[in-house]
Design a protein around this motif. Structure first.
Motif: not given
Length: 685
Positions: A230, A232, A246
């Motif tokens: 991930w 962001k 995101n």
């Protein structure tokens, strides 16, 4: 691994490093959301950092179930635990990720929405109980929002590792860099485990029998293997504007579900969402897209043996994607704090099934659900009373694609329904009103009424699965009406010195509640009954209570209990009990925390569940009591090491939601893990 963790018992206590990047905060809101930084209308509860941190952290659903008695998990295997709140589950509660709608692709919910954000990505979980959410369509009985971590200014990050019994491994890192203008966070985590053993020393892969049994060569197959990445980005050009973007990708491989007749070969998820906030105007604009691809097969089961040439006897390849956007605006008019908004989303779901020689393409026949809605909510203090209210209007179109159906299932709807339409549009209102009387700054009583509506999901209206031989087919009901919930909640919270008590009761009157049924064919070619859905009237009632207190400067105690009961009021039934309603559940925890050392011992008890639906052949579940211990030590300013033992006395037990009512016949009951020892290590740089 067992020897390593046993040696870890000799290490002095251990636990959570109190950094905003390292913990999950959980907030429970009983009747209404916060309306300002100064006032709240609704009971809230935040768990301690240590309580969350020193858990196995396998998935968020299991963590919430271990903390709140009114939350229960549905045990399907070693991970991907779905949840119920107050006896409501599936699409009767909304589960959001950063406010984004996401839906699993599996028709049997192998991949529930709460599974699609790993524990290491989560900063906060907000649980709002009851029909008091007007900001999101379809929050029939509650909403759960998982909020991801933000990057920080400067440079830093952490590496972490958890190891436990049954070869459970969870490790990874996150790192951030940034200044006042731009900040970036990236992370990666991996989870891996072999099948866990129950309290009687059997692997969970040993519980399915007959054709659902695992091949002898696969009983020690990987239980799950999950990779998550991930990132962001936060851009703050000035004090008035903020942009967040995101992206996350998860791939779960070799996930075993002994509860079901198939397992997941893979489950891949892409998530993108963005948000633009203009502080001075109180305007927030958000948009999102996500895509889930899911492949489940019986290749590791005995049922695939006669289909060795293709490797499986049954398979479902499913895809779901969701697009959405929302515009929100905060106002203050004549002392009334208001929030308005408009939102829309498109949900698409297709599942293609092969069952032996049957072509069930379009098991979920490329269904689109399109929704547009608008809401207004507000609150105003009147002396010691805070009155809040909300109103929402929605229009939802549900449509299935007849051309997506295969050769086996293309005539199922006409065989079981004389009249039906594969396109339905529903327009409806939702709303609530809550009054809270503040006794003092911390204590209050409240009462609230809410009305919400939930449109049938694609499976309930349009699933089409032809079964072989005499086994009942599975067909949706295109004529289903939306479910309506009229609910009354009342509660209190009272604090005296270092002690507090909170309680809540509710009564939910359900009109057109969607429930399983069995129907007979009305036209050829079908001659056998089918499992389907009907609208019934029902009610669910119950309540929960929590007591907390400081016994000394370092020792505290917390006790909680929740009970709910569900009953049918109309419909095709002989037994009035609603299925899948958890029994009384209690939790008592004694904690020690001096700022450096943390320790906890907790006991969780669930009573016997006798109130079961015999129409669905639901089985009673015995009571159980388990003890868990956790301990921890901050090791300087950057590191900690943690140790926990769940199910200390190695009890063999089942939760009431431990097997699938597959419909009208019990699936495989899956026990909870036996004694589970685990160690957590984190180093922050």
């Amino acid at each position: 691994m067992r020897k390593l963790l046993a040696a870890g018992l000799l290490v002095p206590a251990i636990v959570s490093f109190s950094s905003g990047q390292e913990i999950i905060k959980v907030k429970k809101i009983t009747v209404a959301e916060e309306i300002s930084e100064q006032e709240t209308v609704g009971e809230t509860k935040e768990t301690t950092q240590e309580e969350i941190k020193i858990t196995r952290q396998i998935d968020v659903g299991e963590i919430l179930s271990s903390i709140f008695p009114e939350v229960n998990h549905i045990r399907k295997g070693g991970t991907a635990n779905d949840i119920t709140i107050r006896g409501f589950g599936r699409d009767n509660i909304n589960v959001l990720l950063d406010g984004m709608r996401i839906y699993g692709a599996c028709p049997n919910r192998m991949d529930p929405a709460i599974f699609h954000m790993s524990t290491r990505q989560v900063k906060e979980v907000r649980i709002q109980e009851g029909p008091f959410d007007v900001e999101n369509q379809g929050s029939l009985a509650g909403v759960v929002n998982l909020i991801s971590k933000d990057p920080e200014a400067g440079k830093g990050g952490s590496v972490y590792f958890t190891g436990g019994y049954f070869n459970y491994l969870h490790g990874g890192f996150d790192a951030y860099v940034g200044n006042d203008l731009i900040k970036v966070l990236v992370g990666y985590s991996k989870q891996y485990s072999k099948p866990y053993e129950s309290g009687e020393g059997k692997k969970i892969t040993e519980y399915p029998t007959g054709n659902s049994a695992y091949k002898s060569s696969e009983k020690d197959h990987t239980a799950f293997d999950i990779d998550s990445v991930w990132t962001k980005l936060v851009i703050t050009p000035d004090n008035d504007n903020e942009v967040k973007i995101n992206y996350a990708f998860d791939e779960a491989k070799d996930v075993l579900y002994p509860y079901l007749m198939m397992d997941a070969v893979y489950d891949r998820t892409h998530r993108v969402n963005g948000e633009y906030y203009i502080k001075s105007l109180g305007i927030k604009i958000s948009a999102y897209w996500n895509f889930v691809k899911h492949d489940m097969q019986d290749r590791w089961r005995v049922s695939s043996n006669m289909w060795a040439s293709r490797g499986y006897g049954m398979r479902t390849l499913a895809k779901t994607k969701t697009y959405g956007a929302k515009i929100e605006k905060e106002w203050k008019i004549s002392g009334v704090q208001l929030k308005t908004g408009i939102d829309a989303y498109l949900r698409n779901w297709r599942a293609d099934n092969t069952l032996m020689s049957l072509d069930n393409r379009g098991m979920i026949p490329n269904v689109d659900i399109k929704n547009i809605g608008a809401f207004i909510k507000g609150a105003k203090p009147i002396g010691n009373i805070i009155v809040s209210a909300g109103l929402r209007i929605d229009s939802t179109k549900s449509e299935a694609d007849r051309e997506a159906l295969g050769t086996a299932n293309q005539n199922l709807y006409s065989s079981y329904y004389s009249n039906y339409d594969l396109s339905q549009t529903d327009t409806y209102l939702s709303g609530n009103i809550v009054a809270r009387y503040k006794i003092d700054k911390r204590s209050s009583v409240y009462v609230g009424f809410g009305h919400t509506v939930r449109v049938p999901d694609p499976e309930e209206r349009y699933i089409a699965l032809k079964k072989p031989m005499t086994k009942p087919n599975w067909v949706g009901n295109p004529n289903l009406d939306p479910t309506q919930n009229n609910e009354l909640d009342a509660g209190f919270e009272y604090y005296k010195g270092l002690f507090g008590i909170k309680g809540n009761i509710f009564y939910s009157d359900l009109t057109d509640y969607i429930y399983l049924t069995r129907i007979s064919p009305v036209a050829p070619p079908e001659t056998k009954p089918a499992t389907s859905y009907q609208n019934i009237d029902a009610h669910i009632y119950g309540g929960d209570i929590t007591v907390v207190g400081m016994l000394t400067d370092t020792i505290s105690v917390e006790a909680g209990a929740a009970y709910q009961r569900g009953r049918k009021d109309s419909g095709n039934y002989t037994d009035k009990d609603l299925a899948e309603i958890p029994p009384l559940k209690t939790r008592v925890a004694l904690k020690y925390d001096n700022g450096t050392v943390f320790g906890q011992i907790e006991g969780i008890y669930a009573s016997r569940q006798n109130d079961v639906d015999s129409d669905l052949q639901e089985k009673e579940t015995k009571s159980y009591y388990v003890v868990n211990i956790k301990t921890g030590l901050n090791a300087g300013n950057r590191a900690f090491i943690g140790l926990g033992i769940d199910n200390l006395f190695d009890k063999n037990y089942y939760t009431h939601l431990s097997y699938l009512r597959n419909p009208f016949q019990a699936g495989t009951k899956i026990p909870e893990p036996g004694r589970f020892v685990y160690m957590n290590v984190i180093y922050r740089f």
